[in-house]
Design an enzyme around this catalytic site. Structure first.
Site, PDB file in Angstrom:
ATOM      1  N   CYS A  86      33.099   4.688  59.310  1.00 52.24           N
ATOM      2  CA  CYS A  86      32.753   4.911  60.714  1.00 52.24           C
ATOM      3  C   CYS A  86      32.461   3.572  61.398  1.00 52.24           C
ATOM      4  O   CYS A  86      33.365   2.773  61.555  1.00 52.24           O
ATOM      5  CB  CYS A  86      31.597   5.910  60.816  1.00 52.24           C
ATOM      6  N   HIS A 196      33.264  10.644  57.125  1.00 48.39           N
ATOM      7  CA  HIS A 196      32.053  10.348  56.345  1.00 48.39           C
ATOM      8  C   HIS A 196      32.084  11.009  54.965  1.00 48.39           C
ATOM      9  O   HIS A 196      31.514  12.087  54.792  1.00 48.39           O
ATOM     10  CB  HIS A 196      30.819  10.846  57.104  1.00 48.39           C
ATOM     11  N   GLU A 198      30.388  10.265  52.457  1.00 48.10           N
ATOM     12  CA  GLU A 198      29.037  10.300  51.869  1.00 48.10           C
ATOM     13  C   GLU A 198      28.321  11.614  52.184  1.00 48.10           C
ATOM     14  O   GLU A 198      27.275  11.899  51.594  1.00 48.10           O
ATOM     15  CB  GLU A 198      28.205   9.102  52.347  1.00 48.10           C
TER      16      GLU A 198
END
Lengths: 226, 80
Positions: A86, A196, A198
């Protein structure tokens, strides 16, 4: 397994990234503040998401010129894997570690939703835990994710198999050219991506589709059942 | 002291969704005949020294390194 997370004022996904890396490696990552000029010995360096320096000037522009980014560039030149997610992707582009630029979403809207990603190249060190053509889920949350590169650069990315992830199933949320969601540098050790991963690494997240990126980068892919 | 103005604009062929939105808003306000709108940035910079050529050289360096992203943007420099 030593991982390092770069911290900059205005990031807001750093805690998620630290938690993800700790879950995956069993060891909390080191953190380095933007004014530092050296990185600890790392098997993976991550620049998380957020809005470093309030996105002033251009998203990632100020952060890319911070002292710590010189250390990140040196590590990248030595072959250390570097992942930017990002805002981290925007910073890597602004720093010249990845080609192209990330512009305002064509809708002009901030997008926060789940998209589908096609693994275009599963032979990179960040994607070896996936299969070519595999479609995974991944959340996005950004205002400036519209990847742009001129024709020559785009052709180089295609010819060099540097496009790792593409938005699939008509889920391109930002107008990115060729549906590009994530690219690697020519050497293959720097990955930037808008989504994302994660946030999809534990079953409690609703899925573990993002986990293989970290496991691939850390040489753990295949050891843990996908 | 030298004063300069730098104008940064998007390159031709680079889509400018903000410019397009502004163009639409101008139409909504009743302004007729508004063609393409391209949004840019202006930087007014004060620099020590009196040599305009030297100022221009330094400002171009600043544009290349920070003020413009030359992947998508052009810049022009006017030294007063």
């Amino acid at each position: 397994m030593n991982t390092t997370v770069v911290l900059l004022p205005g990031l807001n996904r750093d805690r998620d990234m630290i938690a993800a890396l700790k879950t995956i490696t069993g060891k909390a990552p080191a953190t380095v503040w933007q004014t530092e000029t050296a990185l600890p010995k790392s098997d993976l360096v991550v620049i998380p998401g957020g809005f470093s320096f309030g996105d002033y000037l251009r998203a990632g522009a100020i952060a890319a010129r911070s002292p710590v980014m010189r250390a990140v560039a040196e590590a990248a030149a030595k072959g250390v894997p570097v992942l930017g997610v990002c805002n981290g992707f925007q910073i890597l582009c602004e720093a010249g570690l990845l080609p192209g630029a990330l512009m305002r979403n064509t809708t002009l809207r901030f997008v926060c939703r789940e998209v589908k990603l096609e693994v275009v190249n599963a032979r990179t060190r960040f994607s070896s835990g996936y299969a070519n053509g595999q479609v995974i889920r991944c959340p996005v949350a950004h205002h400036d994710g519209n990847y742009f590169a001129d024709e020559t650069t785009l052709q180089q990315l295609i010819d060099g198999d540097q496009i790792v992830f593409r938005y699939a199933e008509a889920t391109n949320p930002n107008g990115a050219i060729n549906d590009i969601a994530g690219i690697v540098n020519a050497a293959g050790n720097v990955l930037g991506m808008m989504p994302h991963p994660e946030n999809l690494i534990e079953p409690e997240h609703g899925g573990t589709d993002g986990r293989a990126i970290f496991e691939s980068a850390l040489g753990m892919a295949g050891r843990i059942a996908a | 002291m030298t004063k300069a103005r730098i104008v940064v604009t998007l390159k031709n062929g680079v889509l400018d969704p903000q410019g397009k939105a502004i163009q639409g808003a101008l139409g909504h306000l009743g302004f007729e005949g508004v063609g393409e709108v391209r949004q840019g940035k202006v930087f007014d910079i004060e620099l020590a020294g009196e040599d305009p050529a030297e100022a221009e050289r330094r400002l171009a360096d600043m544009c290349d390194k920070l003020l413009a992203n030359t992947v998508i943007e052009n810049y022009s420099i006017t030294v007063e």
